[in-house]
Design an enzyme around this catalytic site. Sequence first.
Site, PDB file in Angstrom:
ATOM      1  N   TYR A 138       0.703  -1.599   0.035  1.00  0.00           N
ATOM      2  CA  TYR A 138      -0.135  -0.122   0.070  1.00  0.00           C
ATOM      3  C   TYR A 138       1.058   1.417  -0.215  1.00  0.00           C
ATOM      4  CZ  TYR A 138      -3.475  -3.354   1.115  1.00  0.00           C
ATOM      5  OH  TYR A 138      -5.185  -3.924   0.942  1.00  0.00           O
ATOM      6  N   LYS A 188       3.123 -15.539   2.694  1.00  0.00           N
ATOM      7  CA  LYS A 188       3.003 -16.627   1.352  1.00  0.00           C
ATOM      8  C   LYS A 188       4.169 -16.063   1.001  1.00  0.00           C
ATOM      9  CE  LYS A 188       0.690 -17.464  -2.424  1.00  0.00           C
ATOM     10  NZ  LYS A 188      -0.360 -19.302  -2.269  1.00  0.00           N
ATOM     11  N   ASP A 220      -3.975 -18.060   1.875  1.00  0.00           N
ATOM     12  CA  ASP A 220      -4.670 -18.486   0.492  1.00  0.00           C
ATOM     13  C   ASP A 220      -5.133 -19.901   2.198  1.00  0.00           C
ATOM     14  OD1 ASP A 220      -1.925 -19.515   0.817  1.00  0.00           O
ATOM     15  OD2 ASP A 220      -2.768 -20.604  -1.641  1.00  0.00           O
ATOM     16  N   ASP A 244      -5.661  -6.765   6.097  1.00  0.00           N
ATOM     17  CA  ASP A 244      -7.350  -5.808   5.493  1.00  0.00           C
ATOM     18  C   ASP A 244      -8.011  -6.523   4.309  1.00  0.00           C
ATOM     19  OD1 ASP A 244      -9.086  -3.792   3.950  1.00  0.00           O
ATOM     20  OD2 ASP A 244      -7.039  -3.040   2.685  1.00  0.00           O
ATOM     21  N   ASP A 248     -11.735  -8.245   6.607  1.00  0.00           N
ATOM     22  CA  ASP A 248     -13.314  -8.443   6.600  1.00  0.00           C
ATOM     23  C   ASP A 248     -13.446  -9.384   6.657  1.00  0.00           C
ATOM     24  OD1 ASP A 248     -12.718  -5.192   5.879  1.00  0.00           O
ATOM     25  OD2 ASP A 248     -13.598  -5.189   4.446  1.00  0.00           O
TER      26      ASP A 248
END
Length: 356
Positions: A138, A188, A220, A244, A248
């Site tokens: 980001y 990851k 994942d 993020d 959610d």
Amino acid sequence: MKIALLAGDGIGPEIVAQAERVLLYFKQEGLKIELEPGLLGGCAVDATGKPFPEATRKLSVEADAILLGAVGGIQYDNLPREKRPEQGLLAIRKTLGLFANLRPIVLYPELVNASTLKPEIVTGLDILIVRELTGDIYFGKPRGIEYRDGQKVGFNTMIYSESEIRRIAHVAFQAARRRSGRLCSVDKMNVLECTQLWRDVVTETAQSYPDVTLSHMLVDNAAMQLVRNPKQFDVIVTGNMFGDILSDEASMLTGSIGMLPSASLDDRNRGLYEPIHGSAPDIAGKNIANPLATILSAAMMLRYSFNEETAASRIESAVQKTLKQGYRTEDIYETGLRRTGTVEMGDMVLANLQSQ
Ligand code: NAD
């Protein structure tokens, strides 16, 4: 204690108003707090042309804590990127060095039927997601969209330094120590070098916390495990982008994004507190938004920034009692319960605080 109130856009002003009433109740009871409003996001763009104007920067730097509603709205989506409301949010986090985002994912027993998952999967759910907030893809540079070989390419940079990983790892290990002593780090590393470093540094940091059991999981798999068997987790630590998305996803286990608070802290526990949801333009101005995530964010503020554990717990108990009494905003409504508007939900939480 100076608290900046940045209501923002969409439902922001409606939900922050209810949390403000709760804070004012404690002020009346003797808590020494001053509340000062400021502009952030789209409302700041409208008023000043900038999503994070100088006056808000000054107010935020001087405040001991910030309560934020949410920013954003479709009317701002075509503005140049630096003028979009979300840039105000990224800028305030970066300016204040708010690198640690704590998101408790707690399912109130009264809301077990509001979850889309089966009751036996989610009953008793209590997870803490610790998300790094000021680094990763980001913020990484270079970034942009440009022409290469006759066509447009878009690119971003995923980047973490050892020190950035280490400081968020310490926050997560300490949180795990205060809870069940289990920490799962999500990365990851099978594909991304950046997250190989993440795993190495978290593993190294674990040496300072022999009482905490550390595990690692690929993102994942973590996304899958969160809906398969979420109660296997206690504290999860991860980077900005994975955090993020996973938080959610996890929020929906509890039934509504309208229930979840968050804290974003610097290295001195100065913080910005906000619900994890956005500005919900689809329901703005209708008095139907759920204010509980914002009220619970005010509770987190009292706990983490002001060490007012009793006041924080009192707010949480008042929220739980309100749910027990059957009051529900639209997002968590079930047949047979009491359909309640935003302001009325605030009224009930206040009434339950007063009757404690
Ligand atoms: P959103 O979280 O605003 O809304 C998603 C859905 O959840 C909507 O159907 C909305 O009505 C519902 N919802 C959200 N909060 C609710 C509440 N308190 N009570 C009841 N229902 C609620 O996400 P979105 O629609 O993707 O984004 C809307 C705007 O918010 C966009 O401009 C986005 O950029 C912005 N946004 C801001 C933040 C923030 O300020 N921290 C975070 C996410 C999105």
